[in-house]
Design a protein around this motif. Structure first.
Motif, PDB file in Angstrom:
ATOM      1  N   UNK A   9      80.368 -25.113  69.385  1.00 47.10           N
ATOM      2  CA  UNK A   9      81.198 -26.366  70.351  1.00 47.10           C
ATOM      3  C   UNK A   9      80.775 -27.463  69.371  1.00 47.10           C
ATOM      4  N   UNK A  10      80.404 -27.263  68.211  1.00 55.46           N
ATOM      5  CA  UNK A  10      80.243 -28.409  67.113  1.00 55.46           C
ATOM      6  C   UNK A  10      81.547 -28.409  66.304  1.00 55.46           C
ATOM      7  N   UNK A  11      81.900 -29.571  65.697  1.00 59.64           N
ATOM      8  CA  UNK A  11      83.038 -29.897  64.959  1.00 59.64           C
ATOM      9  C   UNK A  11      82.404 -30.416  63.578  1.00 59.64           C
ATOM     10  N   UNK A  12      83.304 -30.316  62.497  1.00 60.49           N
ATOM     11  CA  UNK A  12      82.892 -30.849  61.236  1.00 60.49           C
ATOM     12  C   UNK A  12      82.377 -32.317  61.495  1.00 60.49           C
ATOM     13  N   UNK A  13      83.092 -33.165  62.103  1.00 61.21           N
ATOM     14  CA  UNK A  13      83.055 -34.673  62.351  1.00 61.21           C
ATOM     15  C   UNK A  13      81.893 -34.789  62.940  1.00 61.21           C
ATOM     16  N   UNK A  14      81.136 -34.001  63.448  1.00 64.43           N
ATOM     17  CA  UNK A  14      79.662 -34.090  64.095  1.00 64.43           C
ATOM     18  C   UNK A  14      78.530 -34.322  63.077  1.00 64.43           C
ATOM     19  N   UNK A  15      78.998 -34.287  61.892  1.00 65.25           N
ATOM     20  CA  UNK A  15      78.091 -34.382  60.668  1.00 65.25           C
ATOM     21  C   UNK A  15      78.541 -35.919  60.236  1.00 65.25           C
ATOM     22  N   UNK A  16      77.271 -36.631  60.106  1.00 67.82           N
ATOM     23  CA  UNK A  16      77.537 -38.027  60.006  1.00 67.82           C
ATOM     24  C   UNK A  16      77.580 -38.627  58.568  1.00 67.82           C
ATOM     25  N   UNK A  17      78.450 -39.123  58.123  1.00 66.84           N
ATOM     26  CA  UNK A  17      78.529 -39.637  56.535  1.00 66.84           C
ATOM     27  C   UNK A  17      77.531 -40.678  56.404  1.00 66.84           C
ATOM     28  N   UNK A  18      76.964 -41.438  57.334  1.00 62.43           N
ATOM     29  CA  UNK A  18      75.959 -42.156  56.911  1.00 62.43           C
ATOM     30  C   UNK A  18      74.501 -41.496  56.601  1.00 62.43           C
ATOM     31  N   UNK A  19      74.242 -40.337  57.449  1.00 60.46           N
ATOM     32  CA  UNK A  19      73.239 -39.647  57.156  1.00 60.46           C
ATOM     33  C   UNK A  19      73.430 -38.904  56.057  1.00 60.46           C
ATOM     34  N   UNK A  20      74.796 -38.538  55.542  1.00 55.13           N
ATOM     35  CA  UNK A  20      74.870 -37.701  54.512  1.00 55.13           C
ATOM     36  C   UNK A  20      74.523 -38.455  53.139  1.00 55.13           C
ATOM     37  N   UNK A  21      74.953 -39.724  53.029  1.00 55.67           N
ATOM     38  CA  UNK A  21      74.361 -40.582  52.149  1.00 55.67           C
ATOM     39  C   UNK A  21      73.075 -40.945  52.188  1.00 55.67           C
ATOM     40  N   UNK A  22      72.392 -41.113  53.236  1.00 59.53           N
ATOM     41  CA  UNK A  22      71.051 -40.890  53.321  1.00 59.53           C
ATOM     42  C   UNK A  22      70.454 -39.884  52.448  1.00 59.53           C
ATOM     43  N   UNK A  23      71.051 -38.596  52.672  1.00 57.83           N
ATOM     44  CA  UNK A  23      70.400 -37.292  51.991  1.00 57.83           C
ATOM     45  C   UNK A  23      70.616 -37.506  50.531  1.00 57.83           C
ATOM     46  N   UNK A  24      71.796 -38.218  50.166  1.00 49.84           N
ATOM     47  CA  UNK A  24      71.866 -38.391  48.586  1.00 49.84           C
ATOM     48  C   UNK A  24      70.918 -39.363  48.204  1.00 49.84           C
ATOM     49  N   UNK A  25      70.502 -40.352  48.692  1.00 50.26           N
ATOM     50  CA  UNK A  25      69.518 -41.259  48.516  1.00 50.26           C
ATOM     51  C   UNK A  25      68.264 -40.750  48.274  1.00 50.26           C
ATOM     52  N   UNK A  26      67.655 -39.618  49.259  1.00 52.14           N
ATOM     53  CA  UNK A  26      66.481 -38.857  49.077  1.00 52.14           C
ATOM     54  C   UNK A  26      66.387 -38.095  47.899  1.00 52.14           C
ATOM     55  N   UNK A  27      67.699 -37.471  47.532  1.00 47.27           N
ATOM     56  CA  UNK A  27      67.596 -36.328  46.514  1.00 47.27           C
ATOM     57  C   UNK A  27      67.525 -37.475  45.142  1.00 47.27           C
ATOM     58  N   UNK A  28      67.756 -38.674  45.106  1.00 42.92           N
ATOM     59  CA  UNK A  28      67.934 -39.469  43.877  1.00 42.92           C
ATOM     60  C   UNK A  28      66.142 -39.875  43.897  1.00 42.92           C
ATOM     61  N   UNK A  29      65.586 -40.413  45.258  1.00 44.83           N
ATOM     62  CA  UNK A  29      64.489 -41.114  45.231  1.00 44.83           C
ATOM     63  C   UNK A  29      63.242 -39.948  44.947  1.00 44.83           C
ATOM     64  N   UNK A  30      63.407 -38.958  45.493  1.00 38.00           N
ATOM     65  CA  UNK A  30      62.414 -37.531  45.681  1.00 38.00           C
ATOM     66  C   UNK A  30      62.592 -36.708  44.528  1.00 38.00           C
TER      67      UNK A  30
END
Length: 409
Positions: A9-30
């Motif tokens: 019942x999940x759709x692709x838009x259930x993934x949050x662009x803001x949280x994805x950007x958060x993930x990118x920041x973690x890759x950079x910082x960690x």
């Protein structure tokens, strides 16, 4: 792998662009895999298995929803993604907050709670300036990652972090993975309940890349001479880690810091476990050490003899009677010379007395081999003792070579 499965019942838009950007920041910082930052959003999601393609459309996986799912959808689609932070001061509840958030946001929320409450003491000793926290930050991070990563998301419950006067408790639903027990935690091959989720956390830099995060958890206490982490309240339904709040051993810290500075790298977890066991129990034989730290005797022997060579540990005796204690340096750093003498001196003071007693019952004669067997000394130690007793006028050397012996003077 539950975490790699698409969410019904999940759709692709259930993934949050803001949280994805958060993930990118973690890759950079960690210091995660930098090449991930070159991918567009869809490529990143597929590379990290946050989504899979089904019938020409992209569908979020449980891994994707847990890491970067929209908050309002996460509680509906993955209701077990709950976490809590609690603080008790005596019997008073200072903080009690539960939340259903993407793991990356929940992680940082809990970490901010801990940072505000994790007091640090500064230690200065010669050239060394060391910050000693109540709880090692890297150890806490690994313990929290493990709780999120290895919990059973098919079970109701939550990742719970409790800070009280006694220490820090981190628990999660789901017992140890098959093949892992309290006894083999530090030696079992690393494998997890949610491999896709574990892989992401390693690749973005949040988790220990070797899969040996539990080593880091123990190292966080061992390096400061504190009480060991405790998993004894874990069972088939939960893993519960307790890290006691205990005073640091500054003499022990100084010894470890000096040795690591000398060799230019951290001591191994096995070396730290052995040093801690000797600190707590003063004097141990090989078998006792192996039993205490849950390692086989071959590994313990290899590590402890290296510690003897480095001067951190002293050995006494041979064979099964060979015993180990911490070096004189630690006792001197702790202003506990009496403790050192108690561990080493009493037996050695009695050595000449025992040699003379043996000689009196052996027609007035004693050989180097006799002394080695009597006192469990090696050849060099027996020779030096006999030479000293000869110089003191207690014995007289008769003959040379293999026929030499000593007699009472």
């Amino acid at each position: 792998d539950y975490s790699a499965q698409p969410v019904p019942e999940a759709v692709y838009s259930d993934l949050d662009p803001v949280e994805r950007e958060h993930l990118r920041n973690i890759i950079q910082n960690y210091h995660g895999e930098k090449n991930l930052l070159d991918l567009d959003d869809t490529e990143l999601d597929l590379a990290l298995r946050l989504a899979v393609e089904q019938n020409g459309t992209f569908v979020p996986t449980y891994c994707g929803m847990l890491l970067i799912g929209r908050r309002e959808r996460l509680s509906t689609l993955v209701p077990t993604a709950e976490a809590a932070f609690q603080e008790l001061q005596g019997t008073d509840v200072a903080v009690n907050e539960s939340f259903v958030l993407p793991i990356l946001t929940a992680f940082e929320k809990i970490e901010s709670y801990m940072d505000a409450r994790n007091h640090t003491e500064e230690m200065e000793e010669g050239l060394f300036r060391i910050s000693i926290p109540d709880f090692d930050k890297r150890a806490f991070r690994e313990a929290l990652v493990n709780a999120f990563c290895h919990r059973d998301y098919t079970m109701l419950g939550r990742v719970r972090v409790l800070l009280d006067d006694d220490g820090l408790t981190i628990s999660n639903p789901g017992g140890f993975i098959e093949g892992v027990t309290i006894e083999n935690l530090l030696t079992a091959e690393p494998h997890g309940r949610n491999p896709a989720l574990a892989d992401v956390l390693k690749r973005i830099g949040l988790a220990e890349r070797t899969g040996r995060g539990v080593d880091r958890i123990f190292e966080g206490s061992l390096s400061y001479g504190k009480s060991l982490p405790d998993y004894s309240e874990s069972n088939t339904n939960q893993v519960k880690l307790f890290i006691p709040k205990s005073l640091p051993d500054k003499a022990f810290i100084k010894m470890i810091a000096e040795e690591q500075s000398k060799i230019g790298r951290p001591l191994s977890i096995n070396a730290l476990l052995i040093l801690n066991a000797l600190k707590s129990n003063r004097r141990l034989r090989l078998g006792e050490l192996a039993h205490m730290i849950h390692l086989n005797e071959y590994k313990v022997r290899t590590t402890v003899e290296k510690l003897v060579e480095s001067g951190l540990v002293e050995a006494d005796g041979n064979g099964n009677s060979r015993a180990y204690i911490l070096s004189a340096a630690l006792y001197k750093n702790a202003d506990n010379v009496i403790g050192y003498v108690r561990q080493t001196g009493i037996d050695r003071v009695r050595y000449p007395e025992l040699v003379l007693k043996f000689a009196k019952n052996n027609q007035g004669k004693v050989t180097r081999k006799d002394v080695m067997q009597l006192l469990h000394l090696n050849q060099g130690q027996a020779y030096r003792l006999l030479v000293k007793m000869t110089e003191e006028g207690k014995l007289l050397l008769v003959g040379k070579g293999k026929f030499a012996y000593y007699k009472i003077k």
